[in-house]
Write a protein that holds these residues in place. Sequence first.
Motif: not given
Lengths: 585, 477
Positions: A173, A176-177, B374, A146, B377-379, B411-412, A169, B419, A180, B422, B415-416
Motif C-alpha cells: 500500500l 503503491f501510493l 490487479l 510498479d 486496479v490498473g497495475t 486507485t490506491v 500489505l 486485495l 500513483l 486476492i 487496491l484495498f
Amino acid sequence: MLLTVVILLPVLVAGVLLAVPRLPGRVASWTWVGTSAVDLALIGWMWWGYSRGSGTGAASGNGLVLAYDAKVRWIPTVDASYYVGVDGLSLPLIALTGVLFLAAAIYSLREPHRPRRYAALFLFLQTASLGTFAALDLILFFVFFDLSIVGMFFIIAGWGHGNRRRSALKFFLYTFLGSLALLVGIIGLFVGGEQRTFDMVALAADPPLTDSPVMGALVLLAIGLGFAVKTPLFPFHTWLPDAHTDAPAAGSAILAGVLLKLGTYGFARIAMPILPDAWQRWAMVVVVVGVISVVWGALVALAQTDVKRMVAYTSVNHMGLVMLGLGVAGMTAQADEQARTIATVGAVVQMVSHGLLTGALFLLTGVLWARGGTYDFHRWGGLARPAPVFAAAFGVAAFGSLGLPSLSAFIAEFQIFTGALQAAPVATVIAVAGIVITAALFLVAMQRLLGGDTVVPDADPRLPGADVGAPTPAAAHDRGPAHDHGPAHAHGPAAAHGHDHGHAVDVDEDRVRSAAVVTQSGDAAAPAPAPGPDRAPSSVGDLDRREVLAIVPLLVLSVLIGLFPRPLLDVVEQGAVTVVELVSR
Amino acid sequence: MEGMTGDPLDLLPELLLLLGAVGGLLLGLWTPQRRQARVRGLVVLAALASAAVAAVDLVGPDTSVYGGTWVLDTTTGVVRITVALATAAAVLLSATSLSGHPRETEAYVLMALGALGSVALAASGDLLMLVAAYLLASVPLYALAGFAKDVRGVEATLKYYLMGALVGALMLVGIAALVLAAGASGYPELTAALPRAPMPLVAVGVIGVLAGVGFKAGAVPVHFWVPDAIAGTTPSVAAFISTVPKLGAVAAASRLLAEPFSGIPLDVPLVVAIIAAASMTLGNLAAFRQTEVLRLLAYSTISQVGYLYMIVAVAARSDLAGPALAIYLAGYAVTNLGAFSAAAALPHATTLTDWAAAARGRPWLVLSLVVVLLGLVGTPPTAVFLGKVAVFSATADGGLGWLVVLAAINTVASLFYYLRWIAPAARGEPTTAAGQPATATRPAAVAHAPAVTLHAAAAGSLLLGVGAGVWLAVVTS
C-alpha cells in the motif's frame, strides 16, 4: 538488442519454470542460479563494451550518452515507446542488480518452500529491476517500477516469516501510493511539455514547465513523493523495517540492495534532468530531508534490539546520504560544478556500495535466522568463536557500512561530504554526526553478536531430522526478554493449524504475536545447516559453502571498489557529469 | 451530411446482431431443450461476425447515415467491436449456468438485443435515436436481471425497472426541452443552435439527457440499481449487465459532450467531472465493506465508470480523449468480464472467503484472478493500466488536474478491496476462524466455461496492454 536480452531473459526463464509442471525444486533453483549467472555475464560484457566506448555510443539529445539503446514504438498516440539504454548512471546499478540477484539465487539454493515459484518470482523481479534501471521512457519506467512492487509483495507474503501478511500489505500500500503519485507526476511532465512525449531523453533535452514554477514544483512534489516512499526518506520510511524484518533473507537483500535504489535512481534519472528548475529551487529541501533521514535512521537503528531491524534502519540512514549528494547537485548558486559533480558521483557510488554491503548484511542476518529462528540481540553472542567465517564476514560488512577506509562506502561517503561541504556546510556536519552514530551502532552490534561469551538460541527446531511441526521443548528458556513467548508457545497454534505444506511450521503470527520483538523460533523458510555429527547441541554452525559463495563475493567487490575505485568511477563520472550539466540549466 | 438515405450495408454489424437475436429465437423454437447449445453457437457466431465486419468498416471515413441519426466513426467502431466481442464472451460464459435452463434461448436472444441497444446508444447522432437506443438497451436487461425468478432477482428487477422508467421519463423531458430550445434533434443542428438557446431550457435538457446515459452507465447518482441487479442474478448475466450497456452509454455520453453540449455556456464538463469524482469515490467507499463477491464487483464497476467519465468530461477539450476512450473501453470490457468470470467459475462461492477456500489447489485460477483484479486496479502492464495512463493524460490535458489527483488516490484506495479478494485466494489457505481446511465446503468442480473465459480475459488483458499500440493503430486508422 543485447540490453533487451539482459532485461527479458530472467522473465522468460521464469515463464518456463512456471509452465513446466512437476519440475523438481532443485532443478528450479539451479536454473535460477544459471540464469542469473548468464545474465550477469552478459552485463559484464556490456560493461566491458561500454568502458571501451564500443557500445553503440549514440550521443543523443542534450549530452545524454547512451549505449545499447533500442527503441520500439509502443503507443504512438501518446508517444510512449519501449525505449531502453544505459549510461554511466544506470550501468553500475544494472551491474549491481545482476550481482545481487546471483547472490540471492545462490543463497536460496536450498529453499525448501515451493522453490519453483520462489525462483520464478525472483526472476520476474530481476526483469522488473533491470527494466526500471534501463528504461528511457517514463511509461516504461513506471511499468517496471510498479511490477517490482507486485513481485516483492508476493515474495514477502508467500515466503516471509513473522507477521508477513501485514508487512507485505503495508509494503504494497505504501509503495503503491507512492507509485500513483509518481504516475500523476509523469502525466504532469507529459502534459506540461511542449512535445507531448514520454521519452525521457527528449524531455531532458527540452525540459517542460520551465516557465511555470508553481506547476513545476507541484509535479516535482508528486514525483518526489513517489520516489521518497520508495527510497525511503523520512517520514515515509515506516514500511521499511516491517517489510525487511518479515521478508525472507534473499528478499530483504534484494529489497534493500536493489529496490531502494529505484527511488534514488529515479531522482537522478527523472526528477533532476527533466525538472532542473524545480530541482534547483527546492534543492535545499531535498538536502534537509536527506539529512533528517541520515540522523533519524541512525538514531532509530541505535535503539533496535533486533539485528535485522537495525540493518533496515541503517538503510534509511544511507539512503539519506544519497539524497544529500543529489540535493547538493542542484545547489548551483552555492557550489561550483566540480563540487556538485563530486557529490553526485558519491551519491551513485553510495547506491552501489550500499547495495553490496547491506545485501551482504541481510543475507548474514538470514544465516542467524536459519540457525536459531531469531534476530534478537539478546539471544546471540560470542559468535566469533563457534562461527569464525560468519564473524569475519559480518565484521567486514559492518565496518564497510560504517565507512571504514578501503571499503566502498568510504569512497562514496567521502565524496558526498567533500562535494556537499561547500554548498551546505551545516547539513554536512550534521550528516557526519549521523555517520558517527552509525559507526557506534555497528560497533555495538559487533560487540554483542561476535564478542563475549557464546550465546545461541536453544535447540534449533529445524535441525535435520527434527519432526517439524512438533512443539519444541520449552526447556532452558531463561535468557532474554523473550521468555514469555518462546518456541513452545509459538508452536501451539501452528501445530493445530493443520498446515498442508509438508515440511514447515507456518506460525500464524496474528495469533501469537504479542510483543514488538520478534522472538518466535518456529518459522520455517530457511534450510538448516549441514548436519554435523560432531556438532555440539547448542553450538551454531558456521557459514556453509553455499552461504559463503553467496555472501563473500559481495564483500570482496566492496573491498575491490574501496581499493581500486577507478573502473567504477570512470563509468559513474560520465553519468554524473551529464546529470550535473542537465540540472544546472 | 449524406442526405436521408443510407446503404443498408452500413449497418451490417447491427444487422448481424439482430440476425443473431431473431434467428436464435426461431432456431430455439424448433430445438429440443437439451440441444439449445446450438442457439448459443448461432448467437456467438453472429456476434463474432458483427465484430469482424465492424473491424473492416473501421477503415472507411467517418460519416453519418440515415439523415445523420446514425454516426459511423471511430467511437462507434470501437463500441461495435467491444460490445460484440463482450457479448460473445458473456454468452459463452453463461454456457455453464444456463445450459438446460427452460428459457435458455431467451437469455441469449435478450443478450443479443441488449448488445444491439448498446451499439445504438454509441452510434446515435440524434436525440430521438438516443431514446430508442435507451429503451432497446434497457428493456432486454430488465428481463435478464430477473431471469432467475427468485426473491432477490425479482426485487432487483423491480428496482431496476422503476429506476429505469423514472430516469427514462426524465430523459424524455430533457430531450423535449432541448428540441424546444434548438428546434431540431440532430446533433449537428443542436451544436449550432444550443449556444444561443435559452439557458434554463438547455440546463433542464442537459440534466435530463445526462441522467439517461448515466443510468445506463451506472454512474452516481443514478447507480442504485447496480448492486442489487448484479447481486440478484447469476454471475454470468451480471457480467453482461455490468459490461455491455456501459460501453455504449459512455460512448454516447462522450459524443454528447463533444458535440451538442460543447458550445453551450454552462460548464457541462465540470458537471461530468463531479459525476466522475462522485462515482469513483462512492463506488470505492461502498466496496470496502463488501464481503460478497458480486456486490464487491458491482461497486467496483461503479468506480470504474468514474474513471470512464473522466474521458467524457474532457471529450470536447482534449485530442487525447478519443484514443483514451478506445483503450479504456476495451480494457474495461476485457478485465471486467474476467472478474465476473472468476465469480462464475466457482458459482457456489458467494463470499470472498468461500471463493478463496474453493480455489484452493487451483493455482492457475488464482493466477488469472490476480492478473484480472490487479488489472482492474490498473497495475502495469495490463490494458486498464494503459487506459488509466491515457485517461489521466487526457484529463490533465483538459485542465482537470484535480480530477487526476483524485483518481490516483481512488486507485490506491481500490487496491484495498481488490486485495481483500486476492490475498486469501493467493495464500491458498482457509480463513475460517477454526483454521480448519475448508475441504468440506468445496463445491464439486470449477465451472468449465467461466474458467476458460477467465483465463482468456487475463491473457487478453495482458496482450491488450502490451499491444495497445496495435489496437489503437487499428481503430484510429
